[in-house]
Structure formats: C-alpha cells, structure tokens
Design an enzyme around this catalytic site. Sequence first.
Site, PDB file in Angstrom:
ATOM      1  CG  MET A   1      -1.930  -0.972   1.385  1.00 18.44           C
ATOM      2  SD  MET A   1      -3.041  -1.337   2.750  1.00 18.44           S
ATOM      3  CE  MET A   1      -1.828  -2.069   3.650  1.00 18.44           C
TER       4      MET A   1
ATOM      5  CD  GLN B   1       3.124  -3.651  -5.700  1.00 15.56           C
ATOM      6  OE1 GLN B   1       2.716  -2.670  -5.582  1.00 15.56           O
ATOM      7  NE2 GLN B   1       2.360  -4.415  -6.095  1.00 15.56           N
TER       8      GLN B   1
ATOM      9  CB  CYS C   1      -1.775   0.512  -8.517  1.00 16.17           C
ATOM     10  SG  CYS C   1      -1.940   2.129  -7.584  1.00 16.17           S
TER      11      CYS C   1
ATOM     12  CG  HIS D   1      -8.052  -6.044  -5.744  1.00 12.06           C
ATOM     13  ND1 HIS D   1      -7.725  -4.902  -5.007  1.00 12.06           N
ATOM     14  CD2 HIS D   1      -9.462  -5.704  -5.720  1.00 12.06           C
ATOM     15  CE1 HIS D   1      -8.717  -4.293  -4.470  1.00 12.06           C
ATOM     16  NE2 HIS D   1      -9.623  -4.943  -4.901  1.00 12.06           N
TER      17      HIS D   1
ATOM     18  CG  ASN E   1      -5.785  -8.047  -2.454  1.00 14.35           C
ATOM     19  OD1 ASN E   1      -5.621  -7.063  -3.211  1.00 14.35           O
ATOM     20  ND2 ASN E   1      -5.747  -7.640  -1.204  1.00 14.35           N
ATOM     21  N   GLY E   2      -8.892  -8.566  -1.763  1.00 14.26           N
ATOM     22  CA  GLY E   2      -9.979  -7.700  -2.009  1.00 14.26           C
ATOM     23  C   GLY E   2     -11.208  -7.956  -1.198  1.00 14.26           C
ATOM     24  N   GLY E   3     -11.445  -7.031  -0.037  1.00 15.43           N
ATOM     25  CA  GLY E   3     -12.646  -7.369   0.598  1.00 15.43           C
ATOM     26  C   GLY E   3     -12.612  -8.364   1.732  1.00 15.43           C
TER      27      GLY E   3
ATOM     28  N   GLY F   1      -5.237  -5.939   3.286  1.00 17.92           N
ATOM     29  CA  GLY F   1      -4.812  -4.623   3.050  1.00 17.92           C
ATOM     30  C   GLY F   1      -5.122  -3.786   3.909  1.00 17.92           C
ATOM     31  NE  ARG F   2      -6.444   1.596   1.747  1.00 15.84           N
ATOM     32  CZ  ARG F   2      -5.951   1.316   0.700  1.00 15.84           C
ATOM     33  NH1 ARG F   2      -5.595   0.230   0.467  1.00 15.84           N
ATOM     34  NH2 ARG F   2      -5.172   2.248   0.164  1.00 15.84           N
TER      35      ARG F   2
END
Length: 444
Positions: free
Chosen positions: A86, A140, A170, A243, A283-285, A306-307
Amino acid sequence: MKLATSSYSYSSVTPIHSVFLHKNRRKLSFNIFQGTSSSTTASNSTSTSSSTQTHQLLSTPAAMVSSLRTHRHAHYPPPWFSVAPMMEWTDNHYRTLARLISKNAWLYTEMLAAETIVYQKDNLDRFLEYSPEQHPIVLQIGGNNLENLAKATELAEPYKYDEINFNCGCPSPRVAGHGCFGARLMLDPKFVAEAMSVIAAHTDAPVSVKCRIGVDDHDSYNELCDFIYKVSSQSPTRHFIIHSRKALLNGISPAENRSIPPLKYEYFYGLLRDFPDLRFTINGGINTVDEVNAARRAGAHGVMVGRAAFQKPWHTLGHVDTAIYGAPSSGVTRRQILEKFQVYGDSAVGKYGRKPTVRDVARPLLGLFHSEPGNGVWKRKADAAFLHCTTMKSFFDETLVAIPDHVLDSPIGEPSSGGEDPFANIHTLLPPAYESREQELLYA
C-alpha cells in the site's frame, strides 16, 4: 506511563546479509529460458482433460526457470497470509510493527517505481533497506520501461528480497495515468510477459504479478484468463495475486476503486480450476482471519489483506500466527511490542536529515488501540505530541498515559467468529471453463 527499558537491538540488513548473486546459476536460468540449455530437463505433466493439458506448464522453459528460484522460500512459512503493498502505508516503519506482532505473515513493501530505484542508486538504503527480522518480505516495483525495470531489479538484488512483485493492479491516476503502468498494463499482456522475463533475468528471487480481474470494459473472465495464460506462458511467472475487482481508470478515485466495482470471487476460483499449475493469492474485501481461513478452505493458495492490517494491526495481525499458521500463542503484549518499537523508532528518527519525523515513524501505531478504552484520548495526545516530540521515548512518555494498564499488558484475545462465510457457495458460481486460443495468444 513509561515503557520498560529494552535490550532489543535493531540491526540494518546491509551488513548482516551477505551479497551472493549466484551468477553461474543466473546464467543457467537465463539460458534455459532462452531454450539454449540442455543440462536441465523437467518431467512432462499429463492429464485426461484437454483443458488441463493446455495449462500444464511445468515442462516449459519458463517453468524450469521458476523451479530454480524457490530456494528463498524454503525456510519460511508458506505465504498463506500476506499484507498488501500500500503506497505510503507499508513502509519500513509499518513493516517493523507488523513483524513484531506476527512472525509468519508475508510482508510487502509499498510500490517503488523502477525509475525511483534507478535514479536513487546512490541513496538506495533509504528506499530498499530493511531489517533481517522482516523476512519473508516481497519488493513490489512498478514501471513500463524494460531497461529501467532491469536496472532496478539488479540494484535491488543485494538486498535479498524473498520475491519481486510487479504492479499491474494499481488504479491510481499517478500510476495508471500519465505513467501508463499499474492496472493499465493488463491491457498489454505481451509487455507484462516481457517485463517479467526481464525482471526474472536480473534476480535469483521468484517473481510474481499483482493484478485486477479486469480493466474498464475489458472485464470478462476469458479476458482475465488470456492475460494469465499469456504472461505465464511467456515468462517465469508462476504466482499471481488477484484483486477480485476490476479497475475503473477514469472517473473514480483509488478509494472508490476499492468499493464501487463489485467483488467477483468466482473469477479467482475459476483461475484455480483452469490453471492448476500456477499459484494464486486472493485479495480484496477480506478483513478478518475468519475470512482468510474461509478463503483458504475454498482452495485459495494464499490470502492478501490490505487496510484492515494497517488500520487494526493488533486485531488483525495478532491472530495470524495462531489462527492461520497454528502456532502457539506468544503471549506478547502491546507494551512489550512498544518497548521494542521504541528502540527501532529512536534509531530511525532523523536518519536522513529531517526525515523521518516522529510523526512518520509513529503513524502505523495509531490503529494499535482500535476500539480499546482510551483510544480517542491517545490519538488526541499523539496529535499534540507530534508538534514537538523529537524522540519516540518522549512521544510514548507523553501519550501512553491515556491507555489503561490492562490494555497495554493483556495478550491478544480470541478472534471473533460467527461471521458470514463469503466463500461458502463459491464453487457453484464459477464461470464456464476457460478454453484458450493458444496459437492466437502466443503469437499476437
């Protein structure tokens, strides 16, 4: 409230890690990829399914190259859980905190543009240095210039990252717009294959791609499979981080790109079915260890968060080692973590002139007491302390009085459970099996 004195030492990676380039093996790997080596062979894989035969890639030159690069993973836990790269978040300071909480999570750097590495070649430690405790760690990089990607990879090689990941996901205008890299590169799989081959030729580490499931109107399952097939067939890439949303490059912000395009987990699990010789990380959610384990039960090789791992590091990373890797509880407390982080922080503050500041170093800590008593007061005290504190010790002395002792001294509790399993029926939703247009794709 003061922290106890710690004897923890925080060493730089550069003097500890020996630099070994394995030049002979790199030459062999490159020759195998070019199809000029006769010294290494791979067994052919067979299958009764014609669809599976199309994607059995273990006997290709690219797969042989990949098989020589697995040595760096041998003594680390498998990448069942990783923290997403990130920008401006997963810096050295955050990764230090993350590793103090979880010993097994795979950590990713924030994306570094190849041009940054090349143009800062006399100042590389500022961008690439990390402590040996941060292993396993993935670098990355992003870019759209093959020469700079080659140079950047070669410059990063002495730092001995455990994998090199190429950003094709991204959607930020700063990345996908004028620079024409990031998610936009999914529209040019031939270039991505060339880029991955160039990167692989300049490192001994495994290589991987992080991408979306599509871009704008190029969002069908077959188009995603075309991308995966072409990149994996024409480069040593065997690991894809997916993602599970498409990227919308015009009209919405990066934050909206994380919520407006719908999640299509069925695409990810379709890839597992149609490319059985590749490794895929979802990845994602996904925000909790329960969801991580649910994704893995459904077949995911790895899960990237992630977040949630940044905004709630204690409640997310604190359960990784036990709930995902099956390790016994370490019993570590937040006070003990902060004692070690203080030693690191005071060695980092002002290392490059005025940077980093106490605010820079302490930023990852602001979610450490999420939902705990005293969290609001702690954050207000932190905002005030950032204005004048010049050491982490003075910052902690001024702010931790807001946090009750029982919060500081309690180990992580049991993870919450009972949430809905987003993958419970995923295999009933899979798209039709992919049928590659092999000749058309390879020579397009």
